[in-house]
Design a protein around this motif. Structure first.
Motif, PDB file in Angstrom:
ATOM      1  N   VAL A 152      47.415  36.635  50.471  1.00 46.09           N
ATOM      2  CA  VAL A 152      47.674  37.649  51.496  1.00 46.09           C
ATOM      3  C   VAL A 152      48.046  38.945  50.791  1.00 46.09           C
ATOM      4  O   VAL A 152      49.067  39.007  50.100  1.00 46.09           O
ATOM      5  N   HIS A 153      47.218  39.976  50.952  1.00 41.95           N
ATOM      6  CA  HIS A 153      47.436  41.249  50.276  1.00 41.95           C
ATOM      7  C   HIS A 153      47.850  42.315  51.286  1.00 41.95           C
ATOM      8  O   HIS A 153      47.066  42.678  52.170  1.00 41.95           O
ATOM      9  N   ILE A 154      49.073  42.809  51.144  1.00 40.52           N
ATOM     10  CA  ILE A 154      49.581  43.882  52.002  1.00 40.52           C
ATOM     11  C   ILE A 154      49.581  45.149  51.149  1.00 40.52           C
ATOM     12  O   ILE A 154      50.370  45.273  50.204  1.00 40.52           O
ATOM     13  N   ASN A 155      48.675  46.073  51.453  1.00 47.27           N
ATOM     14  CA  ASN A 155      48.409  47.196  50.564  1.00 47.27           C
ATOM     15  C   ASN A 155      48.916  48.520  51.109  1.00 47.27           C
ATOM     16  O   ASN A 155      49.068  48.705  52.316  1.00 47.27           O
ATOM     17  N   ALA A 156      49.134  49.472  50.208  1.00 42.26           N
ATOM     18  CA  ALA A 156      49.620  50.800  50.550  1.00 42.26           C
ATOM     19  C   ALA A 156      48.467  51.703  50.989  1.00 42.26           C
ATOM     20  O   ALA A 156      47.291  51.370  50.822  1.00 42.26           O
ATOM     21  N   TYR A 157      48.810  52.890  51.526  1.00 37.82           N
ATOM     22  CA  TYR A 157      47.802  53.792  52.067  1.00 37.82           C
ATOM     23  C   TYR A 157      47.135  54.662  51.010  1.00 37.82           C
ATOM     24  O   TYR A 157      46.084  55.247  51.253  1.00 37.82           O
ATOM     25  N   ASN A 158      47.729  54.775  49.814  1.00 36.50           N
ATOM     26  CA  ASN A 158      47.248  55.771  48.861  1.00 36.50           C
ATOM     27  C   ASN A 158      45.960  55.386  48.154  1.00 36.50           C
ATOM     28  O   ASN A 158      45.194  56.240  47.731  1.00 36.50           O
ATOM     29  N   PHE A 159      45.695  54.077  48.001  1.00 42.59           N
ATOM     30  CA  PHE A 159      44.450  53.620  47.389  1.00 42.59           C
ATOM     31  C   PHE A 159      43.820  52.535  48.260  1.00 42.59           C
ATOM     32  O   PHE A 159      43.879  51.348  47.937  1.00 42.59           O
ATOM     33  N   PRO A 160      43.209  52.928  49.381  1.00 41.00           N
ATOM     34  CA  PRO A 160      42.703  51.931  50.340  1.00 41.00           C
ATOM     35  C   PRO A 160      41.541  51.092  49.813  1.00 41.00           C
ATOM     36  O   PRO A 160      41.286  50.004  50.332  1.00 41.00           O
ATOM     37  N   ILE A 161      40.837  51.565  48.797  1.00 38.37           N
ATOM     38  CA  ILE A 161      39.727  50.791  48.233  1.00 38.37           C
ATOM     39  C   ILE A 161      40.161  50.083  46.960  1.00 38.37           C
ATOM     40  O   ILE A 161      40.053  48.865  46.841  1.00 38.37           O
ATOM     41  N   TRP A 162      40.656  50.839  45.985  1.00 42.33           N
ATOM     42  CA  TRP A 162      41.125  50.235  44.733  1.00 42.33           C
ATOM     43  C   TRP A 162      42.199  49.188  45.000  1.00 42.33           C
ATOM     44  O   TRP A 162      42.183  48.109  44.406  1.00 42.33           O
ATOM     45  N   GLY A 163      43.116  49.500  45.906  1.00 44.89           N
ATOM     46  CA  GLY A 163      44.213  48.579  46.196  1.00 44.89           C
ATOM     47  C   GLY A 163      43.718  47.227  46.661  1.00 44.89           C
ATOM     48  O   GLY A 163      44.320  46.192  46.351  1.00 44.89           O
ATOM     49  N   MET A 164      42.611  47.211  47.406  1.00 42.14           N
ATOM     50  CA  MET A 164      42.046  45.937  47.849  1.00 42.14           C
ATOM     51  C   MET A 164      41.231  45.285  46.739  1.00 42.14           C
ATOM     52  O   MET A 164      41.421  44.100  46.428  1.00 42.14           O
ATOM     53  N   LEU A 165      40.311  46.042  46.131  1.00 42.82           N
ATOM     54  CA  LEU A 165      39.377  45.442  45.176  1.00 42.82           C
ATOM     55  C   LEU A 165      40.062  44.925  43.925  1.00 42.82           C
ATOM     56  O   LEU A 165      39.677  43.888  43.378  1.00 42.82           O
ATOM     57  N   GLU A 166      41.096  45.637  43.441  1.00 41.03           N
ATOM     58  CA  GLU A 166      41.751  45.161  42.218  1.00 41.03           C
ATOM     59  C   GLU A 166      42.495  43.852  42.460  1.00 41.03           C
ATOM     60  O   GLU A 166      42.685  43.066  41.539  1.00 41.03           O
ATOM     61  N   LYS A 167      42.881  43.597  43.699  1.00 42.57           N
ATOM     62  CA  LYS A 167      43.574  42.347  44.007  1.00 42.57           C
ATOM     63  C   LYS A 167      42.597  41.214  44.291  1.00 42.57           C
ATOM     64  O   LYS A 167      42.729  40.109  43.761  1.00 42.57           O
ATOM     65  N   ILE A 168      41.603  41.476  45.147  1.00 43.60           N
ATOM     66  CA  ILE A 168      40.712  40.368  45.514  1.00 43.60           C
ATOM     67  C   ILE A 168      39.845  39.945  44.323  1.00 43.60           C
ATOM     68  O   ILE A 168      39.419  38.789  44.249  1.00 43.60           O
ATOM     69  N   ALA A 169      39.590  40.865  43.385  1.00 44.01           N
ATOM     70  CA  ALA A 169      38.819  40.482  42.202  1.00 44.01           C
ATOM     71  C   ALA A 169      39.502  39.339  41.466  1.00 44.01           C
ATOM     72  O   ALA A 169      38.845  38.404  40.987  1.00 44.01           O
ATOM     73  N   VAL A 170      40.830  39.401  41.405  1.00 45.32           N
ATOM     74  CA  VAL A 170      41.582  38.394  40.663  1.00 45.32           C
ATOM     75  C   VAL A 170      41.677  37.092  41.442  1.00 45.32           C
ATOM     76  O   VAL A 170      41.446  36.006  40.894  1.00 45.32           O
ATOM     77  N   ASN A 171      42.024  37.159  42.735  1.00 46.55           N
ATOM     78  CA  ASN A 171      42.171  35.902  43.477  1.00 46.55           C
ATOM     79  C   ASN A 171      40.830  35.201  43.670  1.00 46.55           C
ATOM     80  O   ASN A 171      40.746  33.974  43.661  1.00 46.55           O
ATOM     81  N   LEU A 172      39.743  35.961  43.816  1.00 47.24           N
ATOM     82  CA  LEU A 172      38.431  35.322  43.955  1.00 47.24           C
ATOM     83  C   LEU A 172      38.015  34.654  42.650  1.00 47.24           C
ATOM     84  O   LEU A 172      37.446  33.553  42.666  1.00 47.24           O
ATOM     85  N   LEU A 173      38.289  35.283  41.513  1.00 48.70           N
ATOM     86  CA  LEU A 173      37.971  34.652  40.235  1.00 48.70           C
ATOM     87  C   LEU A 173      38.786  33.374  40.057  1.00 48.70           C
ATOM     88  O   LEU A 173      38.301  32.386  39.492  1.00 48.70           O
ATOM     89  N   ALA A 174      40.030  33.390  40.559  1.00 49.89           N
ATOM     90  CA  ALA A 174      40.885  32.208  40.454  1.00 49.89           C
ATOM     91  C   ALA A 174      40.464  31.082  41.397  1.00 49.89           C
ATOM     92  O   ALA A 174      40.829  29.933  41.186  1.00 49.89           O
ATOM     93  N   GLY A 175      39.700  31.424  42.453  1.00 47.89           N
ATOM     94  CA  GLY A 175      39.242  30.392  43.384  1.00 47.89           C
ATOM     95  C   GLY A 175      40.007  30.356  44.690  1.00 47.89           C
ATOM     96  O   GLY A 175      40.009  29.328  45.369  1.00 47.89           O
ATOM     97  N   MET A 176      40.648  31.485  45.076  1.00 48.20           N
ATOM     98  CA  MET A 176      41.375  31.550  46.343  1.00 48.20           C
ATOM     99  C   MET A 176      40.766  32.602  47.258  1.00 48.20           C
ATOM    100  O   MET A 176      40.356  33.666  46.795  1.00 48.20           O
ATOM    101  N   PRO A 177      40.715  32.342  48.575  1.00 44.94           N
ATOM    102  CA  PRO A 177      40.290  33.367  49.529  1.00 44.94           C
ATOM    103  C   PRO A 177      41.415  34.362  49.790  1.00 44.94           C
ATOM    104  O   PRO A 177      42.553  34.134  49.379  1.00 44.94           O
ATOM    105  N   ALA A 178      41.093  35.450  50.489  1.00 43.84           N
ATOM    106  CA  ALA A 178      42.092  36.490  50.739  1.00 43.84           C
ATOM    107  C   ALA A 178      42.077  36.953  52.190  1.00 43.84           C
ATOM    108  O   ALA A 178      41.036  36.961  52.842  1.00 43.84           O
ATOM    109  N   VAL A 179      43.260  37.349  52.653  1.00 48.24           N
ATOM    110  CA  VAL A 179      43.409  38.118  53.880  1.00 48.24           C
ATOM    111  C   VAL A 179      43.994  39.457  53.468  1.00 48.24           C
ATOM    112  O   VAL A 179      45.071  39.518  52.860  1.00 48.24           O
ATOM    113  N   VAL A 180      43.268  40.533  53.749  1.00 47.56           N
ATOM    114  CA  VAL A 180      43.675  41.869  53.323  1.00 47.56           C
ATOM    115  C   VAL A 180      44.245  42.630  54.507  1.00 47.56           C
ATOM    116  O   VAL A 180      43.623  42.714  55.567  1.00 47.56           O
ATOM    117  N   LYS A 181      45.436  43.177  54.313  1.00 51.20           N
ATOM    118  CA  LYS A 181      46.088  44.001  55.338  1.00 51.20           C
ATOM    119  C   LYS A 181      46.366  45.384  54.740  1.00 51.20           C
ATOM    120  O   LYS A 181      47.375  45.596  54.072  1.00 51.20           O
TER     121      LYS A 181
END
Length: 687
Positions: A152-181
């Motif tokens: 579960v990724h709760i992200n800030a407003y300042n990097f709406p794209i990087w903030g999501m992609l830098e997190k999901i890249a890691v959890n997807l490589l690890a083998g976990m799905p994500a819910v992005v907020k």
């Protein structure tokens, strides 16, 4: 009609919800979109990720997940121009948007490449095996497996794209799905990227869900198999970390909070030196990039007292070149803050800071804007000028070390010696990053060793690294991004370490044979199998973990040692001069360790042409017992691990890397050398 942003949950796009919130253009104040903020069934959303997305990702290998990220990165890169057009609405210039858009896509590429550090399996074996018994029949090995929950990724407003992609890249490589907020003010950017991700069909269903509205109630349904990450203010982060469900379920919680990062000018970095110029330029860049809305931005500039005025003048000259206005207007160097609410909070906090630390550059109340023909409006938009404050008594006026205005602002403050500079930097009570501009190695060592406990990253700036440095404010996917104390005490990214955050470590105990069977990595002492056919005559698929080949024996002679010394040029006295051994560990002329290894290779290599394509390298090598003339050595070659390789293109040969355990023993059956060698082996199936 104003569009309403949609959520992607439970495998479909919806705009369900109540109480719509307006999202505004940061430059013009125009309404861009609406986001519904209530009405989500978070229990169902999280369950969908665990039930649908998790099993699919867990079954994939690291290499398959990495290739998935690579394909996704290429897809988003082909669509990036549409993201740039939308990003201007957030007040970001093209350069600002590059950090968010291409920085985020770059994280996907970096983590895709990281797959090569992992085996082509859904799990990986971590660290060295641990022997637990004298006889070698009981041992342990750490194993890392994907968790069964949702990130579960709760992200800030300042990097709406990087903030999501830098997190999901890691959890997807690890083998976990994500819910992005994402934070609501810039959620339209996150939604645009997720829409492209889903449309691509690259991710398995359930691997990614998006909630663009309020996340109120989201954490009420997390379990111990989930992972929660938060990026934002320290105050909000502390509240989330104390959520009853997080505590009751012991949910892993990573927090990256805004911190009062510092840049320190070394006492040797006087005006006219490259370090002085780099220091001032770095401050200007960190103040104006993304309008200072970066959790890594420099908030405190700590300067030798005798250079305080020099820095103030130099920084003022650079900031005077910073034109402010609509991000699409020609000549604009700095855009707007993310919205009016953020601008008002910024002004309020700067006014508070200015009570004891006066503004020496910039104004909160007036500003000449470029791009008024494009709608740039000081009253309706979120513009501000860069602000420089001066704190001449930083040990007395402590607000500089405690209040984060989160915008284009920095406070100058003096120090008198390196120890005092360390103290001031550490008064931020934990920061993501600190910079030190110096060309003096002793100053660098003294400062780093004093400040390291309070910082997640320290950048030492000098002329030598200036052309290639990524700068103070750039978190890199290869490194841990996080910091202690106020910075949140968490970590994100960081190569293998970042991936491990989304996996469960288990200490596996058992016999070497059983652990070999489970991990598919040969453990010393495990059962071996031998076949008549030499293993170098077998294709990659045909080799078995634990398959062993035993060589003929060879008795080492003085002639062998002399010949190797002549060929290699290694005439170390212990190998060539028996009269020089008094007081040494040796009782006689000793064979070169590399002769033993080379001879072992000559004994186990099959000279015939076969599936082995080449020697790929050597991972580990130890010489455990001296080999003297007259010693008879033998070799065992065991298949330790197999790692498949990807074909670069259709013309490439399908192949894999085989890691072999090489054990050299003497006539007493004692080990004299042990090594792990790697060979590249052709696959039988070339499709």
């Amino acid at each position: 009609m104003t569009p309403t942003l949609e959520n992607y949950t439970l495998g479909r796009w919806t705009s369900d919800g109540n109480s719509p919130q307006e999202l505004l253009d940061a430059s013009t104040g125009e309404v861009i979109a609406l986001a519904n903020t209530e009405g989500f069934d978070f229990a169902q959303i999280l369950d969908y990720g665990r039930r649908v997305g998790n099993p699919k990702l867990r079954k994939m290998t690291f290499h398959e997940r990495g290739r998935m990220l690579k394909a996704l990165a290429f897809h988003l890169d082909s669509k990036k121009e549409q993201f740039y057009e939308l990003s201007y609405r957030s007040g970001a210039t093209r350069a600002d948007s590059w950090i968010d858009i291409e920085g985020g896509i770059g994280n996907l590429f970096a983590n895709a490449s990281l797959r090569r550090k992992f085996p082509d399996k859904p799990f990986y074996v971590e660290g060295e095996p641990v022997g637990l018994s004298k006889g070698g029949t009981f041992m342990a090995q750490h194993l890392m497996v994907p968790r069964e929950g949702v990130a579960v990724h709760i992200n800030a407003y300042n990097f709406p794209i990087w903030g999501m992609l830098e997190k999901i890249a890691v959890n997807l490589l690890a083998g976990m799905p994500a819910v992005v907020k994402p934070a609501v003010p810039a959620a339209y950017l996150t939604e645009a990227v997720v829409r492209e991700i889903i449309a691509s069909g690259i991710l398995p269903e359930g691997a990614l869900q998006l909630v663009v509205g309020s996340g109120q109630g989201l954490l009420d349904h997390v379990t111990y198999q989930d992972v929660v990450t938060f990026t934002g203010s320290a105050a909000t982060g502390r509240k989330l970390r104390a959520h009853p469900r997080i505590i009751e379920e012991a949910v892993p919680f990573t927090m990256e909070a805004d911190s009062l990062n510092a840049a320190v000018l070394g006492p040797d970095a006087r005006p006219g030196t490259p370090e002085f110029d780099l220091f001032v330029k770095e401050i200007r860049k960190e103040m104006t990039a993304k309008c200072g809305q970066k959790c890594t931005a420099i908030r405190r500039a700590i300067v030798p007292a005798n250079m305080l005025e020099d820095v103030q003048i130099a920084l003022g000259k650079l900031l005077a070149q910073t034109t402010v206005g609509h991000p699409q207007a020609d000549g604009v160097r700095m855009g707007a803050l993310a919205g009016r609410e953020q601008a008002e909070t910024f002004r309020e906090r700067v006014r508070h800071l200015a009570q004891n630390t006066p503004i020496v550059y910039g104004s909160l109340d007036e500003l000449e804007l470029l791009g008024k023909d494009r709608g740039a409006d000081f009253a309706k938009g979120a513009f501000t000028s860069p602000i420089v404050l001066l704190n001449e008594q930083p040990f007395k006026h402590l607000d500089s070390h405690e209040i984060e205005a989160f915008g284009p602002v920095v406070t100058l403050m003096p120090y008198h010696d390196v120890e005092e500079a360390v103290t001031l930097a550490n008064m931020g009570k934990g920061s993501l990053v600190c910079s030190l501009a110096t060309n003096d190695p002793q100053v660098a060592q003294d400062f780093v060793l004093g400040a390291a406990t309070h910082h997640g990253r320290i950048l030492v700036i000098n002329g030598e690294m200036a052309k290639e440095s990524t700068g103070h404010g750039s978190p890199l996917p290869q490194l841990i991004h996080g910091g202690p104390g106020r910075a949140g005490g968490g970590q994100e990214m960081g190569g293998i370490r970042g991936v491990e955050h989304f996996m469960q470590r288990v200490a596996l105990q058992g016999s070497p044979s059983m652990i070999t069977a489970i991990t598919q990595v040969y453990q010393t002492g495990a059962k071996q199998v031998a076949y008549d056919k030499h293993p170098f005559q077998k294709y990659f698929e045909e080799l078995e973990i634990g398959e062993t080949y035993t060589t003929h024996n060879h008795t080492v002679t003085e002639a062998d040692i002399s010949a190797f010394a002549g060929i290699s040029g290694d005439n170390f006295y212990a190998h060539v001069d028996a009269t020089s051994l008094e007081g040494t560990l040796f009782t006689g002329r000793v064979a070169h360790g590399y002769y033993v290894l080379s001879k072992a290779a000559g004994m186990f290599v099959d000279p015939r042409k076969g599936p082995v394509l080449l020697n790929y390298g050597l991972d580990e090598c130890r010489f455990t017992k001296p080999v003297y003339p007259g010693t008879t050595i033998g070799v065992k070659l065991t298949v330790k691990e197999k790692v498949g390789q990807e074909k670069r293109d259709e013309t490439d040969i399908a192949k894999g890397i085989v890691r072999w355990l090489v054990t050299v023993t003497d006539e007493t059956s004692e080990t004299v050398a042990v090594a792990t060698i790697l060979t590249m082996v052709k696959k039988k199936n070339q499709e």
